[in-house]
Scaffold this motif. Structure first.
Motif, PDB file in Angstrom:
ATOM      1  N   ILE A  79       0.668  -1.164  -0.045  1.00  0.00           N
ATOM      2  CA  ILE A  79       0.039   0.085  -0.105  1.00  0.00           C
ATOM      3  C   ILE A  79       0.834   1.515  -0.040  1.00  0.00           C
ATOM      4  O   ILE A  79       2.036   1.379   0.632  1.00  0.00           O
ATOM      5  CB  ILE A  79      -0.985   0.142   1.049  1.00  0.00           C
ATOM      6  N   THR A  80       0.490   2.207  -0.463  1.00  0.00           N
ATOM      7  CA  THR A  80       1.125   3.477  -0.921  1.00  0.00           C
ATOM      8  C   THR A  80       0.971   4.623  -0.037  1.00  0.00           C
ATOM      9  O   THR A  80      -0.330   4.974  -0.122  1.00  0.00           O
ATOM     10  CB  THR A  80       1.364   3.776  -2.527  1.00  0.00           C
ATOM     11  N   TYR A  81       1.690   5.247   0.791  1.00  0.00           N
ATOM     12  CA  TYR A  81       1.507   6.393   1.557  1.00  0.00           C
ATOM     13  C   TYR A  81       1.459   7.695   0.551  1.00  0.00           C
ATOM     14  O   TYR A  81       2.429   7.805  -0.289  1.00  0.00           O
ATOM     15  CB  TYR A  81       2.576   6.731   2.545  1.00  0.00           C
ATOM     16  N   THR A  82       0.466   8.363   0.343  1.00  0.00           N
ATOM     17  CA  THR A  82       0.111   9.391  -0.726  1.00  0.00           C
ATOM     18  C   THR A  82      -0.127  10.683   0.044  1.00  0.00           C
ATOM     19  O   THR A  82      -0.958  10.764   0.748  1.00  0.00           O
ATOM     20  CB  THR A  82      -0.953   8.958  -1.727  1.00  0.00           C
ATOM     21  N   ILE A  83       0.681  11.593  -0.507  1.00  0.00           N
ATOM     22  CA  ILE A  83       0.342  13.051  -0.249  1.00  0.00           C
ATOM     23  C   ILE A  83      -0.105  13.752  -1.377  1.00  0.00           C
ATOM     24  O   ILE A  83       0.504  13.655  -2.478  1.00  0.00           O
ATOM     25  CB  ILE A  83       1.883  13.480   0.069  1.00  0.00           C
ATOM     26  N   GLY A  84      -1.009  14.685  -1.211  1.00  0.00           N
ATOM     27  CA  GLY A  84      -1.466  15.517  -2.209  1.00  0.00           C
ATOM     28  C   GLY A  84      -2.453  16.251  -1.708  1.00  0.00           C
ATOM     29  O   GLY A  84      -2.518  16.833  -0.564  1.00  0.00           O
ATOM     30  N   HIS A  85      -3.551  16.808  -2.773  1.00  0.00           N
ATOM     31  CA  HIS A  85      -4.605  17.587  -2.271  1.00  0.00           C
ATOM     32  C   HIS A  85      -5.946  16.895  -2.762  1.00  0.00           C
ATOM     33  O   HIS A  85      -6.095  15.893  -3.440  1.00  0.00           O
ATOM     34  CB  HIS A  85      -4.469  19.156  -2.797  1.00  0.00           C
ATOM     35  N   VAL A  86      -6.848  17.482  -2.128  1.00  0.00           N
ATOM     36  CA  VAL A  86      -8.317  16.984  -2.629  1.00  0.00           C
ATOM     37  C   VAL A  86      -9.183  18.052  -3.403  1.00  0.00           C
ATOM     38  O   VAL A  86      -9.348  18.982  -2.830  1.00  0.00           O
ATOM     39  CB  VAL A  86      -8.955  16.542  -1.369  1.00  0.00           C
ATOM     40  N   PHE A  87      -9.718  17.709  -4.375  1.00  0.00           N
ATOM     41  CA  PHE A  87     -10.801  18.587  -4.981  1.00  0.00           C
ATOM     42  C   PHE A  87     -12.272  18.037  -4.538  1.00  0.00           C
ATOM     43  O   PHE A  87     -12.484  16.819  -4.654  1.00  0.00           O
ATOM     44  CB  PHE A  87     -10.617  18.474  -6.431  1.00  0.00           C
ATOM     45  N   MET A  88     -12.909  18.916  -3.842  1.00  0.00           N
ATOM     46  CA  MET A  88     -14.249  18.685  -3.208  1.00  0.00           C
ATOM     47  C   MET A  88     -15.300  19.826  -3.962  1.00  0.00           C
ATOM     48  O   MET A  88     -15.255  20.783  -3.541  1.00  0.00           O
ATOM     49  CB  MET A  88     -14.485  18.702  -1.535  1.00  0.00           C
ATOM     50  N   GLY A  89     -15.927  19.288  -5.025  1.00  0.00           N
ATOM     51  CA  GLY A  89     -16.792  19.965  -5.894  1.00  0.00           C
ATOM     52  C   GLY A  89     -15.907  21.320  -6.272  1.00  0.00           C
ATOM     53  O   GLY A  89     -14.853  21.034  -7.117  1.00  0.00           O
ATOM     54  N   ASP A  90     -15.954  22.383  -5.855  1.00  0.00           N
ATOM     55  CA  ASP A  90     -15.494  23.680  -6.577  1.00  0.00           C
ATOM     56  C   ASP A  90     -14.168  24.129  -5.416  1.00  0.00           C
ATOM     57  O   ASP A  90     -13.580  25.126  -5.786  1.00  0.00           O
ATOM     58  CB  ASP A  90     -16.360  25.045  -6.630  1.00  0.00           C
ATOM     59  N   SER A  91     -14.148  23.414  -4.499  1.00  0.00           N
ATOM     60  CA  SER A  91     -13.217  23.609  -3.491  1.00  0.00           C
ATOM     61  C   SER A  91     -11.982  22.759  -3.698  1.00  0.00           C
ATOM     62  O   SER A  91     -12.032  21.706  -4.237  1.00  0.00           O
ATOM     63  CB  SER A  91     -13.788  23.410  -1.970  1.00  0.00           C
ATOM     64  N   THR A  92     -10.840  23.295  -3.146  1.00  0.00           N
ATOM     65  CA  THR A  92      -9.735  22.368  -3.086  1.00  0.00           C
ATOM     66  C   THR A  92      -8.877  22.434  -1.735  1.00  0.00           C
ATOM     67  O   THR A  92      -8.822  23.714  -1.158  1.00  0.00           O
ATOM     68  CB  THR A  92      -8.582  23.108  -4.071  1.00  0.00           C
ATOM     69  N   LEU A  93      -8.822  21.305  -1.217  1.00  0.00           N
ATOM     70  CA  LEU A  93      -8.540  21.238   0.230  1.00  0.00           C
ATOM     71  C   LEU A  93      -6.938  20.709   0.287  1.00  0.00           C
ATOM     72  O   LEU A  93      -6.585  19.880  -0.470  1.00  0.00           O
ATOM     73  CB  LEU A  93      -9.244  20.261   1.004  1.00  0.00           C
ATOM     74  N   PHE A  94      -6.309  21.527   1.279  1.00  0.00           N
ATOM     75  CA  PHE A  94      -4.850  20.962   1.191  1.00  0.00           C
ATOM     76  C   PHE A  94      -3.866  21.154   0.067  1.00  0.00           C
ATOM     77  O   PHE A  94      -2.981  20.490  -0.074  1.00  0.00           O
ATOM     78  CB  PHE A  94      -4.952  19.658   1.787  1.00  0.00           C
ATOM     79  N   MET A  95      -4.105  22.291  -0.606  1.00  0.00           N
ATOM     80  CA  MET A  95      -3.220  22.545  -1.735  1.00  0.00           C
ATOM     81  C   MET A  95      -2.056  22.935  -1.541  1.00  0.00           C
ATOM     82  O   MET A  95      -1.767  23.941  -0.636  1.00  0.00           O
ATOM     83  CB  MET A  95      -4.019  23.619  -2.516  1.00  0.00           C
ATOM     84  N   GLN A  96      -1.008  22.177  -2.246  1.00  0.00           N
ATOM     85  CA  GLN A  96       0.345  22.488  -2.140  1.00  0.00           C
ATOM     86  C   GLN A  96       1.032  22.590  -3.445  1.00  0.00           C
ATOM     87  O   GLN A  96       0.874  21.098  -3.961  1.00  0.00           O
ATOM     88  CB  GLN A  96       1.087  21.583  -0.985  1.00  0.00           C
ATOM     89  N   THR A  97       1.415  23.287  -4.093  1.00  0.00           N
ATOM     90  CA  THR A  97       2.143  23.521  -5.544  1.00  0.00           C
ATOM     91  C   THR A  97       3.584  22.799  -5.431  1.00  0.00           C
ATOM     92  O   THR A  97       4.189  22.616  -4.235  1.00  0.00           O
ATOM     93  CB  THR A  97       2.208  24.780  -5.990  1.00  0.00           C
ATOM     94  N   GLU A  98       4.166  22.476  -6.300  1.00  0.00           N
ATOM     95  CA  GLU A  98       5.356  21.716  -6.495  1.00  0.00           C
ATOM     96  C   GLU A  98       6.429  22.992  -6.074  1.00  0.00           C
ATOM     97  O   GLU A  98       7.447  22.800  -5.350  1.00  0.00           O
ATOM     98  CB  GLU A  98       5.724  21.475  -8.013  1.00  0.00           C
ATOM     99  N   GLU A  99       6.180  24.134  -6.510  1.00  0.00           N
ATOM    100  CA  GLU A  99       6.986  25.346  -5.968  1.00  0.00           C
ATOM    101  C   GLU A  99       6.842  25.523  -4.506  1.00  0.00           C
ATOM    102  O   GLU A  99       8.145  25.720  -3.918  1.00  0.00           O
ATOM    103  CB  GLU A  99       6.431  26.488  -6.813  1.00  0.00           C
ATOM    104  N   GLN A 100       5.578  25.518  -3.888  1.00  0.00           N
ATOM    105  CA  GLN A 100       5.587  25.428  -2.485  1.00  0.00           C
ATOM    106  C   GLN A 100       6.473  24.073  -1.881  1.00  0.00           C
ATOM    107  O   GLN A 100       7.138  24.349  -0.736  1.00  0.00           O
ATOM    108  CB  GLN A 100       4.381  25.575  -2.080  1.00  0.00           C
TER     109      GLN A 100
END
Length: 185
Positions: A79-100
């Motif tokens: 199983i893979t531990y995965t880091i990222g963000h979540v799109f929930m409808g029109d909202s983006t939760l926990f957004m972190q860009t590659e630059e950040q």
């Protein structure tokens, strides 16, 4: 873009950032079924005890890290531990860009609050998120979702929910100072 393609891009991103990343070996079919859904609450309880809302909400990094080896054993799969963000409808939760991410790798974290989310990905591209429903309920002061687990194939989630993997594994967390390692003396 299909979730599996996003996972491959996450592996390429990790390499660009000089991070160690697990390989992802996709498999056909589904691992999540009715028996798994019946077993999981007991597996989690036996492994971590009866967690309070406070122990689950906003604790995705450590909570999923603790569950990773237990669930890998249960499924007899990597199983893979995965880091990222979540799109929930029109909202983006926990957004972190590659630059950040690059900036955090260089400077480390300097605040206890970090815009980041983690979940577990099965080799079938099914996801298991043990913290988002509870975190969302706490933040929005509702009882709906408290103690829930979000599971399903990442390409077929309902209600406009979409997971976007940015990195795989925990090397990024170590590099930015968000994951401490303890050594026995």
């Amino acid at each position: 873009m299909a979730y599996q393609d996003e996972l491959m891009e996450a592996i390429a991103r990790a390499k660009r950032l000089g991070l160690q990343t697990p390989e992802f070996q996709p498999k056909e079919g589904r691992l999540l079924n009715q028996k798994v859904h019946q077993d999981i609450p007991y597996i989690v309880r036996d492994a971590l005890g009866d967690a309070s809302v406070e122990q689950v909400a906003s604790q995705c990094l450590s909570y999923h890290m603790k569950l990773l080896p237990i669930l890998s054993d249960y499924f007899n799969e990597e199983i893979t531990y995965t880091i990222g963000h979540v799109f929930m409808g029109d909202s983006t939760l926990f957004m972190q860009t590659e630059e950040q991410m690059i900036a955090l790798i260089k400077s480390g974290i300097n605040t206890p609050k970090l815009q980041i989310h983690a979940w577990l990905t099965l080799p079938t591209c099914e996801i298991m998120d043990f913290t988002l429903p509870t975190t969302y309920a706490v933040v929005n002061k509702t009882k709906e979702g408290l103690g829930s687990v979000l599971t399903g194939h990442a390409d077929h989630l309902l209600n406009g929910l979409r997971y976007h993997p940015m990195l795989l594994g925990e090397d990024y967390l170590r590099r930015i100072g968000a994951l401490l390692e303890f050594y026995a003396i």
